[in-house]
Design a protein around this motif. Structure first.
Motif, short mmCIF file in Angstrom:
data_model
loop_
_atom_site.label_atom_id
_atom_site.label_comp_id
_atom_site.label_asym_id
_atom_site.label_seq_id
_atom_site.Cartn_x
_atom_site.Cartn_y
_atom_site.Cartn_z
N UNK A 1 0.76 -1.51 -0.04
CA UNK A 1 -0.03 -0.07 -0.07
C UNK A 1 0.84 1.20 0.09
N UNK A 2 0.46 2.29 -0.75
CA UNK A 2 1.35 3.59 -0.68
C UNK A 2 1.34 4.12 0.48
N UNK A 3 0.32 4.12 1.39
CA UNK A 3 0.49 4.68 2.80
C UNK A 3 1.44 4.23 3.73
N UNK A 4 1.57 2.73 3.35
CA UNK A 4 2.69 2.16 4.02
C UNK A 4 3.93 2.41 3.73
N UNK B 1 8.67 6.46 -6.24
CA UNK B 1 7.90 6.46 -6.92
C UNK B 1 6.65 5.50 -6.57
N UNK B 2 5.50 6.05 -6.27
CA UNK B 2 4.50 5.38 -5.94
C UNK B 2 3.81 4.69 -7.29
N UNK C 1 8.46 -4.81 -4.66
CA UNK C 1 7.45 -5.32 -4.90
C UNK C 1 6.78 -5.75 -3.62
N UNK C 2 7.33 -5.78 -2.64
CA UNK C 2 6.77 -6.53 -1.13
C UNK C 2 7.02 -5.66 0.00
N UNK C 3 6.04 -5.86 0.92
CA UNK C 3 6.25 -4.93 2.15
C UNK C 3 7.56 -5.11 2.69
N UNK D 1 8.42 1.58 -6.40
CA UNK D 1 7.53 1.18 -5.42
C UNK D 1 6.26 0.39 -6.50
N UNK D 2 5.98 -0.66 -6.60
CA UNK D 2 4.87 -1.16 -7.23
C UNK D 2 3.74 -1.24 -6.41
N UNK D 3 3.05 -0.18 -6.08
CA UNK D 3 1.88 -0.32 -5.00
C UNK D 3 0.60 -0.65 -5.91
N UNK D 4 -0.24 -1.12 -4.91
CA UNK D 4 -1.66 -1.35 -5.30
C UNK D 4 -2.40 -0.26 -6.24
#
Lengths: 558, 169
Positions: A363-366, A462-463, A509-511, A533-536
């Motif tokens: 998640x971008x917020x994360x 980059x989100x 890609x992962x948390x 950052x490959x976000x949702x």
């Protein structure tokens, strides 16, 4: 001493304390660049003039000093326009210098001629076309003075080529300047301050609504003292973030379209709204008639034209915020509002900013929370415009001013990266992060060349959701999910792109990869780093107030 | 409502563009605009007639005041003032109509500044109502052309106009 216009210009810039300027050469500014060759001032060569204007802006926002950008005539000058307009909307001190065709060619549709004086009238605080070299020293002195005083703003100086070359006997840069028609009001009217103090003493549900003016005026300490003395909760505009500590117990975070539940409800129920260096922008107020409908309004601003522009002020105070607050603090008595404070605490506890952190999803917020943690809240954050900007505003808690650089008024995509370059040039030892979207970053991505060449270790997060996210969000919510032209399936491989420029690139890609990537980027101090950052892709910014609705009419996370 | 705003501005190139640009950018109306030097040749006086409610005109004044080249803004509407406009009216004038036109010109203390076999050009100076009246009377003869200067205005009495648009708070 016999000196040319260009030499005088460089001498003037040095006397104004300019350490670094951002620009791009061209035919009509060549004599100035020839003088730059011998100057002590660092010149950072950008890859597009828009980058120069935003970099000067980022330099100015992060330091409070006047940013300087330079371009040639015609297309060079028009390429500055978006950057100048961005600075104008957010009251940023800037001096833009443009070359112009010689005075004998002016008005003849000459090669690379554009009427940049005429073009920039509505987006500058003031502008000049220098007709005689004799006028140049005085004009530069005036330009810097106008740019940084009163309500700051960009000033453009257009210098024809023959004026750059012409020589005169130069007896030094003027020490003083006075402009009879320009005298900003600095000290607040004592009678108005007394009235404000009375209103504050009577208020039961006061709210402080603080804008970018607090930061410009350097009044963060005064605001904290003021808020604590009267125990008033504080909400900030996008431009005001960092003007009051985001982690302070009295902070309610941002208000408005993507503001917090507590801030929007507190403003709506307040009986006294104390607006400080804010301008009741439509993104803040939503439906104006429903904004603080029962509150008396105290409006403090250095610009008299802001008073009553959007909302009627019951007690206007025109003056410099720092000085006005100092006087006001002396005038008011210590107060407490335990019932009001409890209600606000309750709103904050019940409706915090939140998102669903699902396992296996990034998640971008994360990502922003982790950037906040790893940088210990002390990085200079720039943003692009859109979801990335709103998430940065919501999830990075700014405790100090001049740490959050964002295009608030104009909302310029492509601002963040060049602004980060300017901020990094101004703050060599500090960590500078551009929080970007995959759409916005591509609007000025050519500046990777600038950052690599100038060894500026800017970090670009980059989100990446392969979408123009904010527009996509509006289409989802208000246009029946008709996703017209918001999918960016043609995105480049940003890591490979970074490498092609000689920058560093990291794919996440992962948390669990987030923190190591941020730490890796922070170790690199001689070149920029892109973290892709490959976000949702379908994550939305909440809460959200639809355009034109009352600010309590919030769409929450489903 | 119609407001007459008097401005003192620095007499510099580009001033008019800054002021005209402000009106168009913010969507304010200009009914008329005149400009000329004052007794001090570094200062010009502009008289702008604009239409808007009180809130808009207050904004106009404040925004004008904000311009670097503007020295003073006075909304004359709130105080006694004199305003005048000069108008040239070219009227169709043949045969016995000529004497009628000359008569009207005399009554209004206007001047005939040009005569041709088919037309008479009348010069009139006055306030709104006077100009309106003569135009109405001359219309039946057939007005061929009108040229108006736009209004100039000045506060009555010995005092210079009181500044209403400035930072009074």
């Amino acid at each position: 001493m016999l000196m040319s216009g260009s030499e005088i210009l460089l001498d003037a810039l040095e006397k104004e304390g300019v350490e670094v300027m951002f620009g791009f050469p061209g035919g009509a500014i060549l004599p100035v660049y020839d003088a730059i060759y011998d100057s002590k001032i660092r010149h950072i060569l950008v890859r597009h003039e828009q980058g120069a204007a935003h970099a000067a802006d980022g330099y100015a926002r992060s330091t409070g000093k006047v940013g300087v950008c330079i371009a040639t005539s015609g297309p060079g000058a028009t390429n500055l326009v978006t950057g100048i307009a961005t600075a104008y909307m957010d009251s940023i001190p800037m001096v833009a210098i443009t070359g112009q065709v010689g005075t004998d060619l002016l008005g003849n549709d000459s090669f690379q001629e554009a009427d940049i004086f005429g073009i920039t009238i509505p987006i500058t605080k003031y502008n000049y076309l220098v007709k005689k070299v004799e006028d140049l020293p005085g004009i530069i002195k005036e330009a810097f003075y106008i740019a940084r005083t009163g309500r700051p703003g960009p000033v453009l100086i257009d210098i024809p080529k023959n004026v750059q070359v012409a020589k005169i006997e130069y007896d030094g840069y003027p020490k003083e300047i006075s402009i009879s028609s320009y005298n900003p009001t600095i000290k607040g009217n004592p009678r108005q301050i007394k009235l404000a103090a009375e209103a504050i003493s009577k208020a039961e549900r006061p709210v402080i609504y603080a804008g970018g003016g607090v930061i410009i005026s350097g009044a963060a300490d005064e605001l904290k003292q003021f808020a604590e003395k009267i125990e008033a909760p504080v909400t900030m505009t996008l431009m005001g973030l960092g003007g009051f500590p985001g982690t302070h117990i009295l902070s309610m975070g941002m208000l408005g379209m993507h503001g917090t539940h507590a801030a929007n409800h507190a403003v709506t129920e307040s009986d006294l709204l104390i607006a400080i260096g804010a301008r009741f922008d439509d993104r803040v107020t939503g439906k104006l008639s429903a904004f603080a409908p029962n509150a008396k309004v105290i409006h403090i601003d250095i610009d008299p034209a802001e008073i009553g522009k959007r909302k009627k002020a019951d007690i206007p105070i025109v003056g410099d915020i720092k000085q006005v607050l100092q006087s006001l603090i002396k005038e008011i008595k210590t107060k407490s509002h335990s019932d009001w404070a409890k209600r606000i605490e309750n709103w904050k506890a019940k409706h915090p900013l939140t998102y669903k952190n699902e396992k296996g999803k990034l998640k971008p917020q994360f990502v922003i929370e982790k950037i906040y943690e790893v940088t210990k809240g002390d990085a200079i954050i720039t943003t692009e415009v859109g979801q990335n900007q709103m998430w940065a505003a919501q999830y990075y808690k700014f405790d100090k001013p001049r740490k959050f650089l964002t295009s608030g008024g104009l909302g310029t995509m492509g601002y963040g990266f060049p602004a980060a370059i300017g901020a990094q040039a101004a703050n060599p030892g500090k960590v500078v992060f551009d929080i970007a979207g995959d759409g916005s970053i591509q609007m000025n991505i050519q500046e990777l060349g600038t950052a690599v060449c100038s060894k500026l270790p800017v970090k670009i997060a980059i989100l990446n959701n392969f979408n123009l996210g904010m527009v996509r969000q509006w289409q989802e919510l208000f246009f029946n999910k008709r996703y017209s032209n918001t999918c960016l399936s043609g995105n480049p491989d940003f890591v490979a792109l970074a490498k092609a420029y000689g920058a560093h690139g990291i794919l996440v890609k992962k948390q669990e990869e987030v923190i190591p990537a941020i730490k890796e980027a922070m170790k690199i101090n001689d070149r920029p780093t892109i973290i892709d950052f490959r976000v949702e892709p379908e994550e939305n910014v909440f809460p959200m107030v639809p355009a034109g609705a009352a600010i309590t009419d919030m769409i929450q996370l489903a | 409502m119609r407001h007459t705003i008097s401005l003192l501005v620095r007499n510099k190139p580009g001033v008019l563009s800054h002021i005209a640009g402000l009106f168009s950018a913010r969507g304010y109306n200009i009914d008329s605009l005149t400009v000329g030097e004052t007794d001090d040749n570094t200062v010009s006086r502009m008289t702008i007639v604009t239409i808007g409610d009180d809130r808009i005109v207050e904004q106009v004044s404040k925004q004008l005041n904000k311009l670097i080249d503007v020295i003073k803004v006075v909304d004359l509407t709130d105080q006694p003032f004199v305003d005048r406009e000069l108008v040239l009216i070219k009227v169709q004038a043949e045969g016995e109509k000529r004497s009628q036109i000359i008569e009207i010109t005399d009554i209004f203390r206007a001047k005939i500044v040009d005569v041709s076999p088919k037309t008479i050009t009348v010069e009139i100076t006055g306030d709104d109502s006077k100009i309106q009246a003569i135009i109405e009377l001359l219309s039946p003869f057939g007005i061929k052309e009108i040229a108006r200067t736009g209004k100039v205005a000045i506060a009555r009495g010995r005092e210079a106009g009181k500044n209403k648009g400035g930072a009074t708070c």
